[in-house]
Design a protein around this motif. Structure first.
Motif, PDB file in Angstrom:
ATOM      1  N   UNK A  52       0.844  -1.195   0.000  1.00 15.43           N
ATOM      2  CA  UNK A  52       0.000   0.000   0.000  1.00 15.43           C
ATOM      3  C   UNK A  52       0.878   1.242   0.000  1.00 15.43           C
ATOM      4  N   UNK A  53       0.506   2.203  -0.788  1.00 17.33           N
ATOM      5  CA  UNK A  53       1.157   3.510  -0.773  1.00 17.33           C
ATOM      6  C   UNK A  53       0.306   4.484   0.035  1.00 17.33           C
ATOM      7  N   UNK A  54       0.951   5.341   0.792  1.00 19.99           N
ATOM      8  CA  UNK A  54       0.220   6.348   1.551  1.00 19.99           C
ATOM      9  C   UNK A  54       0.379   7.718   0.899  1.00 19.99           C
ATOM     10  N   UNK A  55      -0.674   8.520   1.010  1.00 20.72           N
ATOM     11  CA  UNK A  55      -0.584   9.943   0.725  1.00 20.72           C
ATOM     12  C   UNK A  55      -0.392  10.643   2.058  1.00 20.72           C
ATOM     13  N   UNK A  56      -1.478  10.801   2.781  1.00 18.55           N
ATOM     14  CA  UNK A  56      -1.409  11.297   4.156  1.00 18.55           C
ATOM     15  C   UNK A  56      -0.832  10.199   5.056  1.00 18.55           C
ATOM     16  N   UNK A  57      -0.276  10.584   6.196  1.00 16.01           N
ATOM     17  CA  UNK A  57       0.107   9.570   7.184  1.00 16.01           C
ATOM     18  C   UNK A  57      -1.123   8.775   7.613  1.00 16.01           C
ATOM     19  N   UNK A  58      -0.924   7.518   7.966  1.00 16.98           N
ATOM     20  CA  UNK A  58      -2.040   6.666   8.373  1.00 16.98           C
ATOM     21  C   UNK A  58      -1.703   5.950   9.671  1.00 16.98           C
ATOM     22  N   UNK A  59      -2.725   5.732  10.468  1.00 21.49           N
ATOM     23  CA  UNK A  59      -2.617   4.819  11.606  1.00 21.49           C
ATOM     24  C   UNK A  59      -3.587   3.680  11.356  1.00 21.49           C
ATOM     25  N   UNK A  60      -3.056   2.485  11.308  1.00 15.13           N
ATOM     26  CA  UNK A  60      -3.874   1.290  11.054  1.00 15.13           C
ATOM     27  C   UNK A  60      -4.151   0.611  12.386  1.00 15.13           C
ATOM     28  N   UNK A  68       4.179   6.615   7.781  1.00 16.87           N
ATOM     29  CA  UNK A  68       4.386   8.008   7.378  1.00 16.87           C
ATOM     30  C   UNK A  68       3.638   8.328   6.090  1.00 16.87           C
ATOM     31  N   UNK A  69       3.424   9.636   5.847  1.00 15.74           N
ATOM     32  CA  UNK A  69       2.852  10.066   4.578  1.00 15.74           C
ATOM     33  C   UNK A  69       3.839   9.879   3.437  1.00 15.74           C
ATOM     34  N   UNK A  70       3.314   9.778   2.223  1.00 15.74           N
ATOM     35  CA  UNK A  70       4.138   9.609   1.023  1.00 15.74           C
ATOM     36  C   UNK A  70       5.157   8.497   1.192  1.00 15.74           C
ATOM     37  N   UNK A  71       4.679   7.388   1.720  1.00 13.25           N
ATOM     38  CA  UNK A  71       5.527   6.231   1.965  1.00 13.25           C
ATOM     39  C   UNK A  71       4.762   4.982   1.517  1.00 13.25           C
ATOM     40  N   UNK A  72       5.162   3.854   2.028  1.00 14.69           N
ATOM     41  CA  UNK A  72       4.455   2.625   1.682  1.00 14.69           C
ATOM     42  C   UNK A  72       4.693   1.588   2.763  1.00 14.69           C
ATOM     43  N   UNK A  73       3.862   0.566   2.738  1.00 15.36           N
ATOM     44  CA  UNK A  73       4.103  -0.579   3.618  1.00 15.36           C
ATOM     45  C   UNK A  73       3.612  -1.827   2.927  1.00 15.36           C
ATOM     46  N   UNK A  74       4.272  -2.939   3.250  1.00 14.84           N
ATOM     47  CA  UNK A  74       3.826  -4.248   2.786  1.00 14.84           C
ATOM     48  C   UNK A  74       2.986  -4.871   3.887  1.00 14.84           C
ATOM     49  N   UNK A  76       8.230   0.703   4.751  1.00 16.63           N
ATOM     50  CA  UNK A  76       9.261   1.015   3.761  1.00 16.63           C
ATOM     51  C   UNK A  76      10.589   1.278   4.473  1.00 16.63           C
ATOM     52  N   UNK A  77      11.655   0.678   3.998  1.00 17.13           N
ATOM     53  CA  UNK A  77      12.974   0.896   4.580  1.00 17.13           C
ATOM     54  C   UNK A  77      13.305  -0.038   5.716  1.00 17.13           C
ATOM     55  N   UNK A  78      12.334  -0.882   6.093  1.00 12.14           N
ATOM     56  CA  UNK A  78      12.558  -1.847   7.172  1.00 12.14           C
ATOM     57  C   UNK A  78      12.638  -3.255   6.590  1.00 12.14           C
ATOM     58  N   UNK A  79      13.356  -4.135   7.270  1.00 13.27           N
ATOM     59  CA  UNK A  79      13.386  -5.530   6.856  1.00 13.27           C
ATOM     60  C   UNK A  79      12.545  -6.396   7.783  1.00 13.27           C
ATOM     61  N   UNK A  80      11.935  -5.778   8.778  1.00 20.79           N
ATOM     62  CA  UNK A  80      11.255  -6.551   9.817  1.00 20.79           C
ATOM     63  C   UNK A  80       9.757  -6.637   9.564  1.00 20.79           C
ATOM     64  N   UNK A  81       9.267  -7.863   9.503  1.00 17.36           N
ATOM     65  CA  UNK A  81       7.827  -8.091   9.514  1.00 17.36           C
ATOM     66  C   UNK A  81       7.361  -8.065  10.964  1.00 17.36           C
TER      67      UNK A  81
END
Lengths: 105, 105
Positions: free
Chosen positions: A48-56, A85-91, A68-73
Motif C-alpha cells: 500500500x502507498x500512503x498519501x497522508x500519514x495513516x494509523x492502522x 508516514x505520509x508519502x511512503x508505503x508498507x507491505x 518502507x525501509x525496514x526488513x522486519x515483519x
C-alpha cells in the motif's frame, strides 16, 4: 481494547475496492468532518502507498506488516495499531483476514 | 436517486466476508436500533439465502438477479431496489461490482 463499533458517523455507501477485492473498505465521516475508513484485507501479500500519514488499527483477525525501509515483519493483532508516514508505503501479509480502522493524518 | 451516504449511524468495524470475499459488507445501526448493511459484490455468480426479508438497493455498479422460483434475470442499477422474501434465496451475477445497501424486514 478493540474498537467494535464507531458511533455518530456517516458512511459512504459505495465501497473502495483495491487489488481486485483483496482489500475492501467503506469511508466514514465524523460530525467534525474527520474522515476514516473501516475495511478488511483478505489473504494476500500487498503493498500500500500512503498519501497522508495513516494509523492502522486492527479490530479483528491479524496481519504482518513491513514499513518502507525496514526488513522486519511485525505482527499486528486486535487492539494494536501501527503508524505509516505520509508519502511512503508498507507491505502487508494476511493469512486469514485483517479487519481494520484506518485513521488519517 | 442514489443514496450516496447514510448519516447518524453506528458502524460495526469488523466486516462480514462471504463467499471467500466475493461479497463484503459492514453492518450499520440507526439511532432507533434499525440494522442495515452496506456492501459490495465483486465479479461472480452467487446464491444468497435470506432469513428476514431483504430489500437490496443498488448504490453503484450493477447486477442481475433471479429470485427463487423465477426464470428471469433482472438487471438492477443505481437507485433501483429489489425485494427478496424471507426464508428464500436469490441468485446474483455481477460483471464488475455491485454496491448495495441491504435493508432488512
Amino acid at each position: 481494547m478493540t474498537t467494535e463499533k464507531i458511533d455518530n458517523i456517516s458512511v459512504t455507501t459505495q465501497a473502495n475496492v483495491y487489488f481486485d477485492g483483496k482489500c475492501v473498505s467503506h469511508g466514514i465521516t465524523f460530525a467534525d468532518g474527520t474522515k476514516k475508513s473501516v475495511g478488511v484485507v483478505l489473504p494476500s501479500t500487498l503493498t500500500f502507498n500512503t498519501g497522508a500519514p495513516e494509523i492502522m488499527e486492527c479490530v479483528a483477525g491479524a496481519c504482518e506488516y513491513k514499513l518502507a525501509g525496514s526488513d522486519a515483519w511485525v505482527r499486528s493483532s486486535p487492539g494494536e495499531k501501527f503508524s505509516v508516514p505520509g508519502n511512503s508505503s508498507f507491505d502487508i501479509r494476511v493469512g486469514e483476514a485483517y479487519h481494520y480502522i484506518c485513521h488519517f493524518g
